[in-house]
Write an enzyme that holds these catalytic residues in place. Structure first.
Site, PDB file in Angstrom:
ATOM      1  N   ARG A  59       0.836  -1.213   0.000  1.00  0.00           N
ATOM      2  CA  ARG A  59       0.000   0.000   0.000  1.00  0.00           C
ATOM      3  C   ARG A  59       0.870   1.263   0.000  1.00  0.00           C
ATOM      4  NH1 ARG A  59      -1.868   2.259   4.385  1.00  0.00           N
ATOM      5  NH2 ARG A  59      -2.147   0.318   5.520  1.00  0.00           N
ATOM      6  N   TYR A 112     -16.297  14.815 -16.188  1.00  0.00           N
ATOM      7  CA  TYR A 112     -16.704  13.405 -16.041  1.00  0.00           C
ATOM      8  C   TYR A 112     -17.744  13.290 -14.918  1.00  0.00           C
ATOM      9  CZ  TYR A 112     -16.202   8.362 -15.444  1.00  0.00           C
ATOM     10  OH  TYR A 112     -16.445   7.019 -15.356  1.00  0.00           O
ATOM     11  N   ASP A 184      -7.659  17.188 -15.736  1.00  0.00           N
ATOM     12  CA  ASP A 184      -7.941  15.782 -16.073  1.00  0.00           C
ATOM     13  C   ASP A 184      -7.570  15.641 -17.550  1.00  0.00           C
ATOM     14  OD1 ASP A 184      -9.058  13.372 -16.934  1.00  0.00           O
ATOM     15  OD2 ASP A 184     -10.699  13.454 -15.490  1.00  0.00           O
ATOM     16  N   LYS A 209      -8.333   4.300 -19.750  1.00  0.00           N
ATOM     17  CA  LYS A 209      -8.583   4.748 -21.111  1.00  0.00           C
ATOM     18  C   LYS A 209      -7.308   4.612 -21.963  1.00  0.00           C
ATOM     19  CE  LYS A 209     -12.401   5.569 -18.972  1.00  0.00           C
ATOM     20  NZ  LYS A 209     -12.738   6.831 -18.345  1.00  0.00           N
TER      21      LYS A 209
END
Ligand SMILES: *Cc1c(COP(=O)(O)O)cnc(C)c1O
Length: 394
Positions: A59, A112, A184, A209
């Site tokens: 992590r 988005y 973004d 994407k």
């Protein structure tokens, strides 16, 4: 991160990656482990205190993940980056790192969907305020600034009309008003647009994407420009826990190697398809930044290296025509998402936005006949033939 290459293709293939020190594996191994053994109590103590570099627990960091993070940081010309389990983990981690109770954020109205919903429905409960404006006109941003505005969060090109926001102009506004600029960059990819060069402070990608590019992984990344932002966001990410899994990171690292090739091919296909659609009698309007008829064609040329592979267009005949087109294409796949090697097509009014009332849809630029294509890397003649046949069914 010792090597930095000037070319983006070279960077995508080699950035952040070194032959494995143990067996010399050319491809970075998947370090599928949750935890890392220390050589001794003293060794563990030095790594924990930061005196010596090393890994402790996945992590907090993992060699496969770091290779991906270094690769994308180099592609964006940034300092360091932080890979996340999804694009939304990147978005929410950035919001929570940069905003506190009482702060205000301005963002693109067509951002988005979930990036807006989490702000308006959830973070608003923690007294974080937000205003959504059409950022393609920067005057709207200036008017929305309040004394407590800390952040400008823009997406360009934006969904679904591919409206652009002038990143450089936004950076100037942020500088004058002591705000941070987050971009973004998912719809452009690092190949086509370099927000840091235009003055942005932080870049986000949904790696689901273009970066991964094969529609088989969900992942995200946050790219920072300086150590302070990196440390601040890394703290938030490792405590919130939205870190990426090593196997997922490795898949993206493999996908990213062909990023430059894929984007180049997809852009060239998209340009030809946009021109075909624009001349088709059953098509009303085509939104593609590379068409001379696109209202922000000049900004697209200035801000982007090429025009991308997302096209939206309005078919004549509204909802029924859109539906008919969806049911008539044979090569393009009916699916949401974008930036994959295969061509995807969707009809917001009957699919993603079918639950939104027509009036609200239209306000967001989503008319009944609007169709969105994410153009892939197939042979362009096959794609055009598919669309031509489907349009003839309307
Ligand atoms: C898909 C997407 C996201 C969210 O990414 P996920 O990987 O689906 O969580 C954020 N921003 C943009 C522009 C996107 O297209």
């Amino acid at each position: 991160m010792e090597k930095n290459f000037s070319g983006k293709n070279t960077t995508a293939i080699h950035g952040g990656q070194h032959p494995d020190p143990v067996y010399g594996a050319v491809m970075i191994p998947i370090y599928q482990t949750s935890t890392f053994a220390f050589k001794s109590a003293e060794d563990g103590a030095e790594i924990f205190s930061g005196k010596k570099s090393g890994f402790i627990y996945t992590r907090l960091g993992n060699p496969t993940t770091v290779a991906l993070e270094d690769c994308v940081a180099q592609l964006e010309g940034g300092y360091k980056s932080l890979a996340t389990s999804t694009g939304m983990a990147a978005v929410t981690t950035v919001y929570l790192s940069l905003l506190s109770a009482g702060d205000h954020m301005i963002s693109t109205d067509a951002v988005y969907g979930p990036s807006r919903v989490v702000m308006e429905k959830d973070l608003s409960r923690f007294n974080i305020e937000s205003t959504y404006v059409d950022t393609s006109n920067v005057e709207n941003i200036k008017k929305a600034i309040r004394p407590n505005t800390k952040l400008l969060y823009v997406e360009t090109p934006a969904n679904p009309t591919l409206k652009l926001t002038d990143i450089k102009a936004c950076a100037e506004i942020c500088k004058e008003n002591g705000m941070k600029l987050v971009v973004d960059n998912t719809f452009a990819s690092p190949i086509l647009q370099s927000p840091f060069k235009l003055g942005a402070d932080i870049i986000i990608h949904s790696m689901t994407k273009y970066l991964n590019g094969h529609s088989d992984v969900v992942a995200g990344i946050i790219v920072t420009k300086n150590e302070e932002d990196y440390k601040n966001i890394k703290h938030m990410l490792t405590y919130l826990g939205g870190t990426i899994d090593p196997h997922q990171a490795w898949l993206v690292l493999r996908g990213i190697k062909s990023l430059g090739l894929r984007v180049e091919r997809a852009c060239s296909n998209a340009k030809k398809i946009a021109e075909f659609l624009e001349s088709h009698p059953k098509v009303d309007i085509v939104f593609y930044p590379g068409l001379k008829s696109f209202p922000q064609y000049e900004l697209a040329k200035k801000q982007m290296k090429d025009f991308g592979s997302m096209i939206s267009f309005i078919v004549k005949g509204g909802l029924e025509a859109g539906r008919k087109l969806m049911n008539s294409v044979k090569l393009a796949t009916l699916a949401v998402s974008l930036g994959g090697i295969e061509t995807l097509i969707q009809h917001p009014a009957s699919m993603t936005h079918s639950s939104v009332p027509k009036e609200e849809r239209e306000k967001a630029g989503i008319s009944d006949g609007l169709v969105r294509i994410s153009v892939g890397c197939e042979d362009v003649d096959d794609l055009i033939e598919d669309l031509e046949n489907a349009l003839s069914e309307i």
